[in-house]
Design a protein around this motif. Structure first.
Motif, short mmCIF file in Angstrom:
data_model
loop_
_atom_site.label_atom_id
_atom_site.label_comp_id
_atom_site.label_asym_id
_atom_site.label_seq_id
_atom_site.Cartn_x
_atom_site.Cartn_y
_atom_site.Cartn_z
N LYS A 131 44.53 24.08 -22.38
CA LYS A 131 43.56 24.14 -23.32
C LYS A 131 42.81 25.47 -23.20
CE LYS A 131 42.49 19.38 -24.06
NZ LYS A 131 43.03 19.04 -25.48
N GLY A 132 42.81 26.17 -21.94
CA GLY A 132 41.94 27.27 -21.86
C GLY A 132 40.73 27.06 -21.22
N VAL A 133 40.86 26.05 -20.67
CA VAL A 133 39.32 25.99 -20.10
C VAL A 133 39.15 26.68 -18.67
CG1 VAL A 133 37.85 23.92 -18.85
CG2 VAL A 133 39.14 23.44 -20.84
N LYS A 134 38.07 27.29 -18.36
CA LYS A 134 37.72 27.93 -17.26
C LYS A 134 37.19 27.16 -16.02
CE LYS A 134 39.40 31.89 -18.65
NZ LYS A 134 40.47 32.39 -18.12
N CYS A 135 37.98 27.31 -15.26
CA CYS A 135 37.32 26.71 -13.87
C CYS A 135 36.30 27.53 -12.84
CB CYS A 135 38.51 26.53 -12.99
SG CYS A 135 38.31 25.85 -11.27
N ALA A 136 35.33 26.74 -12.33
CA ALA A 136 34.59 27.39 -11.29
C ALA A 136 34.67 26.74 -10.01
CB ALA A 136 32.99 27.55 -11.61
N ILE A 137 35.19 27.04 -9.02
CA ILE A 137 35.27 26.66 -8.00
C ILE A 137 33.95 26.72 -7.00
CG2 ILE A 137 36.65 26.42 -5.59
CD1 ILE A 137 38.84 27.50 -7.03
N ASN A 138 33.34 25.60 -6.69
CA ASN A 138 32.09 25.74 -6.19
C ASN A 138 31.94 24.56 -4.91
OD1 ASN A 138 30.68 27.37 -8.09
ND2 ASN A 138 30.53 25.70 -9.26
N PRO A 139 31.31 25.27 -3.89
CA PRO A 139 31.22 24.47 -2.46
C PRO A 139 30.41 23.21 -2.47
CG PRO A 139 30.28 26.44 -2.16
CD PRO A 139 30.78 26.50 -3.46
N ASP A 140 29.23 23.48 -3.52
CA ASP A 140 28.02 22.46 -3.41
C ASP A 140 27.64 22.50 -2.06
OD1 ASP A 140 26.27 20.74 -4.20
OD2 ASP A 140 27.58 19.07 -4.76
N ALA A 141 27.31 23.56 -1.53
CA ALA A 141 27.05 23.80 -0.14
C ALA A 141 25.59 23.40 -0.12
CB ALA A 141 27.17 25.28 0.38
#
Length: 587
Positions: free
Chosen positions: A530-540
């Motif tokens: 669908k073209g959704v952008k991902c943000a990889i976050n550690p929730d650190a």
């Protein structure tokens, strides 16, 4: 003992003291000491000096002496004596959501409950509902939590076993008799839940490798020991199997013990079509009887030195381990259209990190330093908003003061930047915890659900989408709210959320914390389509947890994502533009 183990003992002491009804200040002293130890940057050898330990903020002389005893001996007499005052199973009750020390104390004092079995029987008999402060609803939730826990026996979060798995791999690889070493199974496929570990070693000295493995310090008990296969139980409780093979057998064993059942069936089927039989040890010609039946001569078996050769032998591109789930990888490999999956080195920065301002354990400066040590170019700070009571959420005034501190700190950096954000609670009606005039002063906003999980799918979906429609919301955090093996996802229409993400320009988070790994890898191919952008976050919540990005990369790869699909692979200049893009669309 490691500093994490020392901190764990101090936490358990605080818990036992609370059960005992001790002075709250004494309880807090142990809790604060555990937190101080966790964030202490030095090596465990430094804990042998009680004078130096006592100088760490949050640790007094008395507790410093206990830390020294733990560091030197691996045990603590005070903890042993305190533990002896309680039944051994009582600490197990703390693993159930909603049960804190006060309620456990009531259960123990009023009903004599000190184990999971006793609690389950009391729930089934209806005795829990009769207690003041509990009631029918609490009793039902406890029944469900106990049942969920029983269903998960033998299951482990990937992050629970990763440290042991990697330590074993490294130690076996360093052994002089080891020629090749690998971890296979669901661990290598980066499944979020694993049931056991599969280690493979190619060697000419089977006995030496086996003896080393079963006597490793991480091994708690030996289940079985043989010349080519041994099974042990590790400290974490997970079973670990070792298979010892020859160098010639290694690529076949690695492939066989990595792919899931359906993947392996397809590989074997492709081998059969060529007149071969494939197992975990070799590729061999079928019998002459088979050739007579099929009237097709067997193809010549190529030389297989590694997994890539094996896939090439059946006319496929090498399929990365994470994709070996029989979910479209064969068609893509046959058409030479497998994506170039994201690598950890592709990440240039990350968002959704916490500091001492809310429930984090480190300062802005410490988080920035840790990010730079990892080679990141930018780091986003997103402390909890004020409605997040459990997360020690901050008020608007404190948030804006933090923004000013970040702006000031950025002037000291060279080729690095802190972004000022917030993890803003999505309230029940889909409105946000802070007004737009506050959110507009931030670099970005992470929106998340932290309460009222029991809405219908329609209500939860509408709630989340309304929040995503706010022009100041940059990304949606942990979209299903799941806690692996502890809390099921809330009901939400993910395809509808993904459609809204495209329409509003909202990023979807891949929360890399091992307890979450949310959004689930199974949804990312659709999101990508669908073209959704991902943000990889550690929730650190502490500096060292920035390294959880490694878990996020594994899930992103499993979801077929490339660096083009992940916004925090953008360099600093371009990510600054990306952060402003949604706001510009709404102007």
């Amino acid at each position: 003992m490691t500093k994490e183990e020392i901190a764990g003992v101090l936490e358990q002491i605080a818990t036992l003291l609370e059960l005992k009804g001790e002075n709250p200040f004494k309880i807090r002293a142990y809790t604060n000491a555990a937190r101080a130890i966790e964030t202490f940057g030095a090596n465990v050898s430094d804990f042998h000096d009680e004078g130096a330990v006592a100088k760490i903020p949050g640790i007094g002389k008395s507790i410093a002496l206990k830390i020294k005893e733990l560091a030197e001996t691996g045990s603590l007499k005070y903890f042993q004596e305190l533990s002896a005052e309680f039944p051994p199973g009582i600490l197990e009750l703390f693993s159930l959501p909603g049960l804190g020390a006060k309620k456990i104390k009531v259960l123990h004092d009023k009903l004599g409950i000190s184990s999971m079995d006793q609690l389950q029987k009391a729930c089934e008999q209806g005795r829990i509902a009769e207690l003041s402060g509990f009631g029918e609803t609490t009793q039902q939730k406890l029944c469900e939590a106990i049942a969920r826990r029983a269903a998960h026996v033998g299951s482990f979060q990937f992050g629970q076993v990763a440290a042991e798995a990697e330590a074993l791999r490294a130690d076996l690889a360093a052994h002089e008799a080891a020629l090749q070493v690998g971890i296979a199974g669901s661990y290598r496929r980066r499944k979020e839940i694993v049931h056991d570990l599969d280690l493979l070693v190619a060697t000419n000295e089977q006995e030496a490798i086996t003896r080393f493995f079963v006597s490793h310090p991480l091994v708690e008990s030996v289940i079985a020991q043989g010349p080519t296969k041994s099974s042990v139980r590790l400290r974490s409780g997970v079973q670990c199997d070792l298979r010892v093979v020859s160098t010639a057998e290694y690529p076949f064993a690695l492939a066989y013990f990595t792919g899931n059942k359906e993947h392996n069936i397809e590989i074997r089927s492709r081998a059969l079509q060529r007149g071969w039989t494939l197992n975990e040890y070799r590729l061999a010609p079928l019998s002459t009887d088979h050739e007579a039946k099929t009237k097709k001569p067997a193809q010549k078996i190529p030389n297989v030195r590694d997994e890539a050769d094996l896939y090439r032998a059946v006319d496929l591109e090498f399929i990365p381990p994470e994709l070996r789930e029989n979910c479209g990888e064969f068609e893509a490999a046959e058409q030479h259209s497998l994506p170039k999956l994201i690598e950890k080195e592709n990440l240039r920065g990350t968002f959704h990190c916490h500091t001492l301002a809310s429930d984090g354990h480190n300062s802005l400066e410490e988080m920035a330093e840790a990010a730079q040590e990892l080679g990141l170019d930018y780091l986003g700070i997103a402390d909890h908003s004020h409605s997040s009571v459990q997360g020690h959420g901050i008020a608007a005034e404190k948030l804006l003061a933090q923004v000013a501190s970040i702006r000031k700190l950025n002037k000291k950096f060279d080729a690095f930047r802190l972004f000022a954000g917030v993890e803003c609670d999505i309230l029940r009606d889909g409105s946000l915890d802070f007004p737009d005039e506050v959110l507009s002063q931030l670099d970005y906003v992470v929106a998340s659900v932290h309460s009222v999980f029991n809405l219908s799918e329609s209500e939860m979906t509408q709630r989340v989408i309304r929040a995503m429609e706010n022009p100041f919301v940059t990304m949606l955090a942990h979209p299903t709210g799941r806690l692996l093996l502890k809390r099921d996802p809330y009901k939400i229409d993910i395809p509808a959320v993904l459609e809204a993400a495209v329409r509003t320009g909202t990023w979807i988070e891949l929360n890399a914390a091992p307890k979450r790994l949310d959004l689930d890898w199974r949804w990312w191919p659709l999101a990508k389509q669908k073209g959704v952008k991902c943000a990889i976050n550690p929730d650190a919540h502490r500096a060292e947890r920035l390294q959880d990005l490694w878990f996020g990369i594994g899930i992103a790869r499993k979801g077929w994502l490339t660096k083009q699909d992940v916004v925090n692979c953008l360099p600093l200049g371009k990510v600054e533009q990306a952060l402003r893009a949604k706001r510009k669309l709404s102007e």
